[in-house]
Write an enzyme that holds these catalytic residues in place. Sequence first.
Site, PDB file in Angstrom:
ATOM      1  N   CYS A  11      -3.189  -4.920   3.730  1.00 34.88           N
ATOM      2  CA  CYS A  11      -2.084  -5.766   4.188  1.00 34.88           C
ATOM      3  C   CYS A  11      -2.150  -7.203   3.689  1.00 34.88           C
ATOM      4  O   CYS A  11      -1.350  -8.028   4.111  1.00 34.88           O
ATOM      5  CB  CYS A  11      -2.016  -5.753   5.710  1.00 34.88           C
TER       6      CYS A  11
ATOM      7  N   HIS B  72      -2.062 -12.009  10.737  1.00 39.88           N
ATOM      8  CA  HIS B  72      -1.644 -10.627  10.483  1.00 39.88           C
ATOM      9  C   HIS B  72      -1.456  -9.923  11.826  1.00 39.88           C
ATOM     10  O   HIS B  72      -2.195 -10.166  12.777  1.00 39.88           O
ATOM     11  CB  HIS B  72      -2.680  -9.902   9.625  1.00 39.88           C
TER      12      HIS B  72
ATOM     13  N   GLU C 200       0.832  -1.193   0.000  1.00 38.95           N
ATOM     14  CA  GLU C 200       0.000   0.000   0.000  1.00 38.95           C
ATOM     15  C   GLU C 200       0.870   1.247   0.000  1.00 38.95           C
ATOM     16  O   GLU C 200       0.403   2.340   0.233  1.00 38.95           O
ATOM     17  CB  GLU C 200      -1.018  -0.019   1.141  1.00 38.95           C
TER      18      GLU C 200
END
Lengths: 119, 342
Positions: B112, B233, B80
């Site tokens: 992500c 994550h 990103e």
Amino acid sequence: MVPRFWRKIKYRYEILTSFCENCGNHYYPQREICPKCRREGVLKEEKVCDYGKVLSYTVVNGRTIALVEFDNGAKMLAEVCGKVEIGKKVRKAFRKYGEDGDFGIIYYGTKFIPIEEQN
Amino acid sequence: MIGIVSYGTYIPKFRIRVEEIARMWNEDSNAIKQGLGVSEKSVPDIDEDTATMSVEASREAISRAKIDPKKIEAIFVGSESHPYAVKPTATIVGEALGVGNYYFCADLEFACKAATAGIQICFAMVKAGMINYGLSIGSDTAQAKPGDALEYTAAAGAVAVIVGKDPIAEIEATVSYTSDTPDFWRRDLQPYPSHGGRFTGTPAYFRHVISAAKKLMESYGYTAKDFDFAVFHQPNAKFPQRVASMLGFSEEKIADGMLVRAIGNTYSASSLMGLCGILDKAQPGQRILLVSFGSGAGSDAFAIRVTDKILEYPRNAKVWDKAKNCVYIDYGLYLKHRRMIK
Ligand SMILES: [Zn+2]
């Protein structure tokens, strides 16, 4: 500016030397003919290994520019990121060279990192 | 058998401590460290960006597996923080790696989780016989607005994963869970992202990670007991800890992947950096659950089984050693490195 950079991409992203099959010397930047063997020379493009040694250096505008010698004997002038001394081993790294203002292209190429600072 | 043939990681050497950021904003650093479970984050050098870190991680992956770069026939870069708004990062990477010109190539964007989506695409392309090897990269130099809560964790790092046949870790199964959930976003031309505060938790991170993990287990007949390791994550250390316990995984099973504690949230590289921390020590036959999360929102879940090939695969320098080998900087240098002062 853009075409001039574009033509150099191949040589900035990867370090390419001329290897002479006749005398066994490596040259950087690449040559059209072997400076030693002249017409007898047979030149071939060869990538250098990832490591080199600092022969000498100078600091210009806060940037360290070093003369780096590779294991095959080829030498090149390049920026070193971090503290450097003569004789220190360095590793090649892919870094930003700069950018053409806020609207232009971003230039990338090869720099070097002192080995114990390698991560 | 198709899966991960090689992996490479890159963590910039600079770190800033939570204390140093808290000092600027008169905040209680102990409360922040407690709340996030993060004590410092990685900061890129002034001449590093998503493209340079992608190249470094990929060069490590290629040299470890001794693959001829010309055999890499697909490159996807998930990020990103692509250096250009229009102009791919992946072409810079392909050129620097010397893969030639005949390769499938695209930049991916899904907050992500873009790089785990890239792994799924590479997996499918190898399975379909379209390519020999595919390279998926997660790389980010995350920007946070000075003073925003994200400033404590927005870090930098890259992971490169080469997918192909005869792997060191087989991808046994993968599923995704996706919904339109605006928990975190950045509008065009804006320098910093915005987020929905507490909204980023239950309806976003937890719902997607748990739904993807449960679907994977239901569809393929796994239970938590079938996994030796799990990695999720890591926007902070608390979210993956909580989600692990909700899914029935002990602290020990996630510990090796919790790189967030040492380097912060590396965004597109985050869950994969954790996976590499686990692959650095995993033994043949061990199984890993990997679940990414991307805001907006979605999760990709994978069941990954380590093969005998890992025994002859070079795994140094290890990710945790790279995380520990660092140089601390103060807030002033941090602003300079992140180009917030020029
Ligand atoms: Zn010669």
